[in-house]
Design an enzyme around this catalytic site. Structure first.
Site, PDB file in Angstrom:
ATOM      1  N   GLN A 250      -4.548  -5.464   6.736  1.00 49.99           N
ATOM      2  CA  GLN A 250      -5.530  -6.418   6.206  1.00 49.99           C
ATOM      3  C   GLN A 250      -5.488  -7.751   6.942  1.00 49.99           C
ATOM      4  O   GLN A 250      -6.186  -8.701   6.560  1.00 49.99           O
ATOM      5  CB  GLN A 250      -5.287  -6.647   4.699  1.00 49.99           C
ATOM      6  CG  GLN A 250      -5.489  -5.412   3.850  1.00 49.99           C
ATOM      7  CD  GLN A 250      -6.922  -4.873   3.914  1.00 49.99           C
ATOM      8  OE1 GLN A 250      -7.875  -5.597   4.221  1.00 49.99           O
ATOM      9  NE2 GLN A 250      -7.081  -3.595   3.628  1.00 49.99           N
TER      10      GLN A 250
ATOM     11  N   ASP B  64       3.036  -4.560   8.011  1.00 53.69           N
ATOM     12  CA  ASP B  64       1.812  -3.784   7.813  1.00 53.69           C
ATOM     13  C   ASP B  64       0.655  -4.775   7.954  1.00 53.69           C
ATOM     14  O   ASP B  64       0.400  -5.587   7.058  1.00 53.69           O
ATOM     15  CB  ASP B  64       1.847  -3.140   6.424  1.00 53.69           C
ATOM     16  CG  ASP B  64       0.513  -2.502   6.046  1.00 53.69           C
ATOM     17  OD1 ASP B  64      -0.473  -2.679   6.779  1.00 53.69           O
ATOM     18  OD2 ASP B  64       0.470  -1.843   4.992  1.00 53.69           O
TER      19      ASP B  64
ATOM     20  N   HIS C 278       0.874  -1.191   0.000  1.00 56.30           N
ATOM     21  CA  HIS C 278       0.000   0.000   0.000  1.00 56.30           C
ATOM     22  C   HIS C 278       0.905   1.233   0.000  1.00 56.30           C
ATOM     23  O   HIS C 278       2.026   1.176   0.505  1.00 56.30           O
ATOM     24  CB  HIS C 278      -0.836  -0.059   1.279  1.00 56.30           C
ATOM     25  CG  HIS C 278      -1.922   0.950   1.392  1.00 56.30           C
ATOM     26  ND1 HIS C 278      -1.709   2.243   1.802  1.00 56.30           N
ATOM     27  CD2 HIS C 278      -3.262   0.858   1.169  1.00 56.30           C
ATOM     28  CE1 HIS C 278      -2.856   2.898   1.837  1.00 56.30           C
ATOM     29  NE2 HIS C 278      -3.819   2.080   1.453  1.00 56.30           N
TER      30      HIS C 278
ATOM     31  N   LYS D  51     -10.512  -0.848  10.255  1.00 51.96           N
ATOM     32  CA  LYS D  51     -10.649  -2.025   9.391  1.00 51.96           C
ATOM     33  C   LYS D  51     -10.969  -3.275  10.214  1.00 51.96           C
ATOM     34  O   LYS D  51     -11.130  -4.359   9.677  1.00 51.96           O
ATOM     35  CB  LYS D  51      -9.363  -2.249   8.584  1.00 51.96           C
ATOM     36  CG  LYS D  51      -9.116  -1.151   7.545  1.00 51.96           C
ATOM     37  CD  LYS D  51      -7.852  -1.436   6.771  1.00 51.96           C
ATOM     38  CE  LYS D  51      -7.343  -0.233   6.019  1.00 51.96           C
ATOM     39  NZ  LYS D  51      -8.089   0.070   4.796  1.00 51.96           N
TER      40      LYS D  51
ATOM     41  N   CYS E 212      -4.760   2.332  -3.654  1.00 53.75           N
ATOM     42  CA  CYS E 212      -3.535   2.901  -3.052  1.00 53.75           C
ATOM     43  C   CYS E 212      -2.340   1.997  -3.303  1.00 53.75           C
ATOM     44  O   CYS E 212      -1.448   1.867  -2.448  1.00 53.75           O
ATOM     45  CB  CYS E 212      -3.704   3.175  -1.559  1.00 53.75           C
ATOM     46  SG  CYS E 212      -4.923   4.431  -1.218  1.00 53.75           S
TER      47      CYS E 212
HETATM   48  N1  PMP Z   1      -1.842  -0.887   4.564  1.00 52.84           N
HETATM   49  C1  PMP Z   1      -2.771  -1.641   3.993  1.00 52.84           C
HETATM   50  C2  PMP Z   1      -2.403  -3.025   3.554  1.00 52.84           C
HETATM   51  C3  PMP Z   1      -4.064  -1.159   3.835  1.00 52.84           C
HETATM   52  O1  PMP Z   1      -4.994  -1.912   3.268  1.00 52.84           O
HETATM   53  C4  PMP Z   1      -4.361   0.150   4.281  1.00 52.84           C
HETATM   54  C5  PMP Z   1      -5.745   0.741   4.098  1.00 52.84           C
HETATM   55  N2  PMP Z   1      -6.311   0.480   2.863  1.00 52.84           N
HETATM   56  C6  PMP Z   1      -3.350   0.879   4.901  1.00 52.84           C
HETATM   57  C7  PMP Z   1      -2.106   0.345   5.027  1.00 52.84           C
HETATM   58  C8  PMP Z   1      -3.594   2.268   5.420  1.00 52.84           C
HETATM   59  O2  PMP Z   1      -4.550   2.256   6.421  1.00 52.84           O
HETATM   60  P1  PMP Z   1      -5.163   3.622   6.962  1.00 52.84           P
HETATM   61  O3  PMP Z   1      -5.592   4.407   5.775  1.00 52.84           O
HETATM   62  O4  PMP Z   1      -6.304   3.185   7.814  1.00 52.84           O
HETATM   63  O5  PMP Z   1      -4.090   4.297   7.747  1.00 52.84           O
END
Ligand code: PMP
Length: 393
Positions: free
Chosen positions: A190, A187, A108, A213, A351
């Site tokens: 997910q 990270d 991401h 999430k 993203c």
């Molecule tokens: N890493 C991953 C794998 C994600 O899916 C996301 C959110 N789509 C993020 C980081 C960022 O999360 P947040 O926008 O809640 O900070």
């Protein structure tokens, strides 16, 4: 949880989950009967709010498989957690000119840009692990990238665009074999709430996730860090709570985890995060994983059987989501038509623009499930997709 009569079949859980009643109740209880600023309060309400907040921290630690609540730093989300880690590693001088930071193609932007910014400030270089032809983590290529210069490895546990579960344990072990002082960040955005997480068993140094999430309110999250590392690193933001003693001549810093929590935290959100983690614990994360696996396999099989639909990545070894590319159909058009059919999915690059560039596509349609979804949701999404594709071609 969603009460509206026209609530969509909600399959955009990888972007954010809906909130169970227990989480809404925790927010309501807090703001109607428990609200006070925490720490240093002489009055009863402040002590109550402090106890609830610190219990939430202990609950978050237990959720990550550790008893060490002082290793849990509350953040505003996964992005904030990764930025915090990248910042303080830079401040500490642990990453410098000529050093290397390894990320993955399926990362991401939150797990790319903070590291890129750190490289820009320090003269370090970003190295990227490619994907295999099957769109899984390329272990051999990763092993070849590891070098004496590798100071940081930052990997998504589960890809938010492809759904692949990365072999994080092996990735971490290889990084540590290469260089014991390499900092490894996972990270977990997910992964949290979808698979059981045990940070000690993983062997990582940092683990970041977002509350929203995993059924909690937006603006919540956790950065877990190994105590010895957190202790050795400097603070990032300065302000209240993160200090031990302040004078104009010199300031000393608070102990963990408060050293990393300048200012009034999201008290209500963090307490509600604990309620969300309780929701996961009561359902059983392994039960959730099995349930979501059944739903995702049904989605995978149904979508893969449709004409001109390519499901990205293998059927097995995936998290709670499925991403597709439909021949001759723009992902946005498909997403909009599905919305008109009352099915909520996400379209676009998720993203993950570098991943899309590597695949030679502009985006996908992503279906992602959570504990409260059921087979009827999947069947509705499949039927709507089939209809929408017929209309668009
Ligand atoms: N890493 C991953 C794998 C994600 O899916 C996301 C959110 N789509 C993020 C980081 C960022 O999360 P947040 O926008 O809640 O900070």
């Amino acid at each position: 949880m969603f009460a509206a009569a026209d609530a969509p079949v909600y399959l955009d859980n990888a972007a954010t989950t809906q909130k169970p009643q227990a989480v809404l109740d925790a927010l309501h209880a807090y703001y109607t009967a428990q609200n006070a600023n925490i720490h240093r309060g002489a009055h009863r309400l402040s002590r109550l709010a402090t106890d609830l907040h610190e219990q939430a921290r202990a609950d978050a630690a237990a959720f990550l498989g550790t008893a060490s609540a002082d290793e849990v730093v509350f953040t505003s989300g996964c992005t904030a957690g990764i930025n915090l880690a990248a910042m303080v590693l830079g401040f500490a001088g642990l990453v410098g000119q000529g050093d290397e930071i390894i990320v993955t193609t399926d990362s991401h932007h939150s797990n790319i840009v903070p590291w890129q910014m750190l490289c820009g400030r320090t003269g370090a270089e970003l190295r990227v692990v490619p994907l295999t032809a099957e769109l899984t983590f390329d272990m051999a290529a990763y092993a070849a990238l590891l070098s004496p210069r590798t100071r940081v490895v930052a990997v998504p546990y589960i890809s938010n665009a492809l759904g692949a579960v990365n072999p994080v344990r092996e990735i971490i072990a290889a990084a540590k074999r290469n260089r014991a002082d390499c900092t490894v960040l996972v990270d977990g955005a997910q992964a949290a709430g979808h698979v059981a997480v045990d940070v000690a068993a993983l062997g990582c140094d940092f683990f970041a996730f977002s509350g929203h999430k995993v059924y909690a309110p937006t603006g919540t999250g956790v950065l877990w860090g190994r105590r010895a590392l957190l202790d050795s690193l400097p603070p990032w933001q300065g302000g209240g709570e993160m200090i031990e003693e302040v004078s104009f001549a010199k300031t000393t810093y608070n102990k963990l985890p408060f050293k990393y929590e300048a200012g009034t935290p999201n008290i209500a959100g963090n307490i509600a995060l604990a309620a969300a983690l309780r929701y996961v614990r009561e359902l059983g994360v392994d039960n959730i994983a099995a349930h979501e696996r059944a739903l995702t396999e049904r989605l995978y099989d149904g979508l893969a059987a449709m004409d001109g639909v390519r499901v990205l990545g293998p059927r097995g070894g995936r998290g709670a989501l499925v991403s597709i590319v439909a021949e001759g159909v723009h992902h946005y058009d498909l997403g909009m038509l599905l919305d008109q059919m009352n099915v909520a999915v996400r379209t676009g690059h998720h993203c993950c623009q570098p991943l899309m560039q590597s695949l030679g596509i502009t985006g996908t349609v992503r279906y992602s499930v959570a504990a409260y979804n059921n087979h009827a949701d999947v069947d509705a999404a499949l039927a709507a997709t089939e209809r929408a594709l017929r209309m668009l071609r």
